[in-house]
Motif scaffolding. Structure first.
Motif, PDB file in Angstrom:
ATOM      1  N   CYS A  24       0.844  -1.217   0.000  1.00  0.00           N
ATOM      2  CA  CYS A  24       0.000   0.000   0.000  1.00  0.00           C
ATOM      3  C   CYS A  24       0.867   1.251   0.000  1.00  0.00           C
ATOM      4  CB  CYS A  24      -0.916   0.024   1.226  1.00  0.00           C
ATOM      5  SG  CYS A  24      -2.131  -1.315   1.247  1.00  0.00           S
ATOM      6  N   ALA A  25       1.934   1.213   0.798  1.00  0.00           N
ATOM      7  CA  ALA A  25       2.816   2.381   0.881  1.00  0.00           C
ATOM      8  C   ALA A  25       3.480   2.662  -0.463  1.00  0.00           C
ATOM      9  CB  ALA A  25       3.863   2.180   1.978  1.00  0.00           C
ATOM     10  N   VAL A  26       3.900   1.610  -1.166  1.00  0.00           N
ATOM     11  CA  VAL A  26       4.495   1.797  -2.487  1.00  0.00           C
ATOM     12  C   VAL A  26       3.490   2.488  -3.418  1.00  0.00           C
ATOM     13  CG1 VAL A  26       5.287   0.590  -4.564  1.00  0.00           C
ATOM     14  CG2 VAL A  26       6.151  -0.090  -2.306  1.00  0.00           C
ATOM     15  N   SER A  78      -8.372   2.275   0.848  1.00  0.00           N
ATOM     16  CA  SER A  78      -8.884   1.635  -0.358  1.00  0.00           C
ATOM     17  C   SER A  78      -7.896   0.578  -0.870  1.00  0.00           C
ATOM     18  CB  SER A  78      -9.110   2.720  -1.418  1.00  0.00           C
ATOM     19  OG  SER A  78     -10.008   2.317  -2.405  1.00  0.00           O
ATOM     20  N   LEU A  79      -6.630   0.960  -0.896  1.00  0.00           N
ATOM     21  CA  LEU A  79      -5.587   0.023  -1.327  1.00  0.00           C
ATOM     22  C   LEU A  79      -5.550  -1.212  -0.432  1.00  0.00           C
ATOM     23  CD1 LEU A  79      -2.734   2.642  -1.861  1.00  0.00           C
ATOM     24  CD2 LEU A  79      -3.762   1.261  -3.698  1.00  0.00           C
ATOM     25  N   LYS A 127      -6.004  -4.802  -2.007  1.00  0.00           N
ATOM     26  CA  LYS A 127      -4.833  -5.683  -2.078  1.00  0.00           C
ATOM     27  C   LYS A 127      -4.916  -6.843  -1.083  1.00  0.00           C
ATOM     28  CE  LYS A 127      -1.618  -1.936  -3.405  1.00  0.00           C
ATOM     29  NZ  LYS A 127      -0.652  -2.393  -4.418  1.00  0.00           N
ATOM     30  N   TRP A 128      -5.850  -6.789  -0.162  1.00  0.00           N
ATOM     31  CA  TRP A 128      -5.932  -7.816   0.884  1.00  0.00           C
ATOM     32  C   TRP A 128      -5.814  -9.239   0.315  1.00  0.00           C
ATOM     33  CZ3 TRP A 128      -5.972  -8.379   6.128  1.00  0.00           C
ATOM     34  CH2 TRP A 128      -6.445  -9.592   6.623  1.00  0.00           C
ATOM     35  N   LYS A 129      -6.615  -9.529  -0.717  1.00  0.00           N
ATOM     36  CA  LYS A 129      -6.666 -10.905  -1.243  1.00  0.00           C
ATOM     37  C   LYS A 129      -5.343 -11.324  -1.880  1.00  0.00           C
ATOM     38  CE  LYS A 129      -8.654  -9.574  -5.666  1.00  0.00           C
ATOM     39  NZ  LYS A 129      -8.307  -8.156  -5.348  1.00  0.00           N
ATOM     40  N   ASP A 130      -4.514 -10.340  -2.306  1.00  0.00           N
ATOM     41  CA  ASP A 130      -3.208 -10.694  -2.870  1.00  0.00           C
ATOM     42  C   ASP A 130      -2.263 -11.214  -1.792  1.00  0.00           C
ATOM     43  OD1 ASP A 130      -4.278  -9.642  -5.164  1.00  0.00           O
ATOM     44  OD2 ASP A 130      -3.254  -7.705  -4.954  1.00  0.00           O
ATOM     45  N   PHE A 131      -2.460 -10.763  -0.575  1.00  0.00           N
ATOM     46  CA  PHE A 131      -1.546 -11.155   0.496  1.00  0.00           C
ATOM     47  C   PHE A 131      -2.165 -12.203   1.412  1.00  0.00           C
ATOM     48  CE2 PHE A 131       0.026  -7.248  -1.160  1.00  0.00           C
ATOM     49  CZ  PHE A 131       1.395  -7.394  -1.115  1.00  0.00           C
TER      50      PHE A 131
END
Lengths: 259, 259, 259, 259
Positions: free
Chosen positions: B57-59, B106-107, B111-115
């Motif tokens: 998310c930070a990236v 939002s990110l 992105k949750w499901k990716d990790f």
């Protein structure tokens, strides 16, 4: 490795406590949602699924934050009214603002698939927010009237604009056609050219959406003596009311009751 | 239905422009993430997937907001440093704060499901945020040192605490055991009792994560005359550096360069 | 008759602590001094007694408030620079502002008769004030340069204007004559028409006034062994220096030294 | 010598406009007046000349600033209430604060000799000030009640304290004697030991001073037809009323009328 040598940096955190006895309005607004609605093929001038998604998020907000007494939404914008006596987060502006916006955003992404099961998110939806303070309930009512008149003006314009575009005009031509027209000209245009009676359009488009808690009395099954048992229950209501006139507020006197 | 009668309510919006020539730090913090990490079975003391999700998310934040020059994250917290000269959103505090928090949230959900491909979200993740201003680059460095020392202290404590708990102690017993221990006592405890050399633990746990843009030079295929063609390209780097000592900053003099 | 029931009103007092590590400038300005100077027959374009009264008040200010490191005055305006690390009044803006303005005003009325022994006060002199924060010493220097350039521009204009008026032109004619003239045109006008070499005018008019503390070493009478005894003494200096160029600041490196 | 290169420093001036629809209270307080009253031999516990000087300054304030609707003073403190709709100085906090404090201070020094013709000023009198905002008239009333109860409590204590001291006790003994006493104990002490009926003391000591504008109707000499000619005239009234109970406010409904 003690941290004390650096802790002076905490002194730079400023107090941002909001003054007491002021209604706190957090207005959330979709960031670059013009583009976002294009990219996700929202219906024009109003996408019912998109509005229902916003409303669903607002209901969850009202359930989640106990001090929100009323919410009003139109298009990609929602205003949340926190009661004037709220002590939540010690009335710190940045806490109230950031948690409101973050929770709303989180809900929006999570609930997206419930309202758009066949459309994936192509972008990262994002909302900005601001806090405005109102020292009196009657100014809060004027604030809400301001938003609802805005809803009406925009919806009438957009309904005309998109009917013209759908009928073959370019966006530029549609703009030109509407330049300088009054409300009644627009209504006539809709009726004459497209057979649309503006007053018959759904209230969710014309009036926006109101979300608030109220208390209902339920009658449960009778007790052993045969007497009906009643119970107060709080529920969250969504409606598309006229909030400019007094009637709604006369019927819901508790929402903006001053302390 | 003109709106002019209500427009006076806009006067209540306060100017919240941040003063010029100050570094703007937006610190985002997971709201009730103690509970959140329990509910989602995060590994203790550190969940690598959860940290990588935060970093990802930070990236995206650093890529999205051009004026963020550096970000530092530890646990469920991330600090984003906006350059002192930033004019984004006219330096309005509520815009910068709300958009940062909203975009990050939002990110995180997207992105949750990716990790965590095998874990659904059981709750609505939510972050609070605050803005702190620092008038000099050297105070920004002290701010970052403060966060990194905090990371170290917490990580050392948590590593001991969770090793004790995993070895059969209750949480209360583990707390008691650690009360009053110094850094070297904790290192010894880890080594003696659990065979863990603290210094060998991954840097992401001990030092947190840094995210920043830098410029690299790429050599492309030769031009017609056979001369190598070079190109400057900006990329976002993630690393787990010591940001207390001068070395990192000496190597990256542009990040906190004062105007 | 206990007071506790009303004490909640104290909650409305807002925290107004100024952020750390910022130079605090309090600029005081005569309120309606155009009228005030007419009513008291001040010499035009500059009244030396009025300027000396302002300077005398500024000296007392610098002696009274230990954290004022420099003051710069021109016409009916004075800027007081508080050192960036000042903790006086806990850095509360309203304390610093109100006490500065009040003390200055009090001095002005008390000292009036020393500078205008033959003119009674016909009005109630009054000053407004404002606080501006500067995060770096070099911006403080730019602030001071801004005021000194302003002093120069105004003085040059006013010198021409009043010479023209004194030579028989109406104020309107004098304005017309000066419209669009450049600095060198004004100098030439003064020289050609009135035989005045602008550069020879007193520095107090052209450069304004600087007030600051410095430390001098005094040699006292010899001690018993015949060795001279030296003593450091702090004194307040008034001068009319060029504070745009580096020279003054190079000679007085302590005034704006950053912590 | 153009000034444009330095003008960026103006960007650091922050907007400090006070929010609309809030009553603005400027409270002014003598700075180190404990010492000041000793140095000028003020009568204890109350110096009537000193109070009358304060009141005279307050009258001039109310005459000078059209938007002050009420002022309340006790000891070396005065609160000035600006009407909620005031647009003076564009509601800028620093203008309102600094001009109020400066004008009051100037008046105090100028009027000093009228109230203390035989005492020169030995010090530079100085007042601090602060602004507090109240969003409702009823909270302004609670604010005033808070100040008036404070006046009563302090006056009763000080009357006892100074009677004890004048009767030969040390200040320390007087403090000891009063420790833990209730209001009725103090009244009894005054009556029994000194024959003083507290209720018969002058209202200016017990209730403080109120200053406000009201409108009176004057009958002028008859016109040509013999009919009396009437005229509305605004005057400034000073009184020592009970402003905790409703009666005063019922008789003066315009002072705190909400818009």
């Amino acid at each position: 490795m003690a941290n004390s040598k650096y802790e002076y940096v905490k002194k730079f955190e400023m107090d941002d406590k909001l003054p007491a006895c002021n209604w706190i309005i957090v207005r959330i607004d979709g960031h670059k949602f013009h583009q976002f609605s294009d990219d996700h093929d929202f219906d024009k001038p109003n996408d019912e699924n998109a509005l229902n998604l916003m409303n669903s998020c607002a209901v969850s907000m009202v359930e989640h934050f106990p001090d929100i007494v009323f919410a009003y939404g139109v298009s990609d914008e929602y205003s949340f009214i926190w009661k004037e006596t709220s002590q939540l987060y010690d009335r710190r502006a940045s806490k109230i603002l950031s948690l409101s916006v973050s929770y709303f955003t989180s809900l929006y992404v999570i609930k997206w698939k419930d309202f758009f099961p066949h459309k994936g998110l192509k972008e990262t939806p994002c909302f900005d927010g601001r806090i405005v303070l109102y020292p009196r309930a009657k100014i809060v009512r004027d604030y809400l009237s301001w938003r609802q008149v805005d809803c009406h003006i925009n919806n009438q314009y957009n309904t005309c604009f998109w009917m013209l575009v759908k009928s073959g005009k370019t966006k530029k031509e549609a703009q030109e056609r509407l330049k300088g027209t009054l409300a009644k000209d627009k209504n006539e245009l809709l009726f004459q050219q497209f057979g649309i009676n503006y007053d018959k359009l759904p209230d969710i488009f014309k009036k926006g959406s109101c979300v608030y808690k109220d208390t209902v009395e339920e009658t449960l099954k009778p007790d052993n003596g045969g007497n009906p048992v009643k119970r107060q229950r709080q529920r969250v209501t969504v409606g598309h009311f006229n909030i400019i006139d007094d009637r709604f507020w006369d019927e819901q006197p508790n929402i903006l009751r001053e302390n």
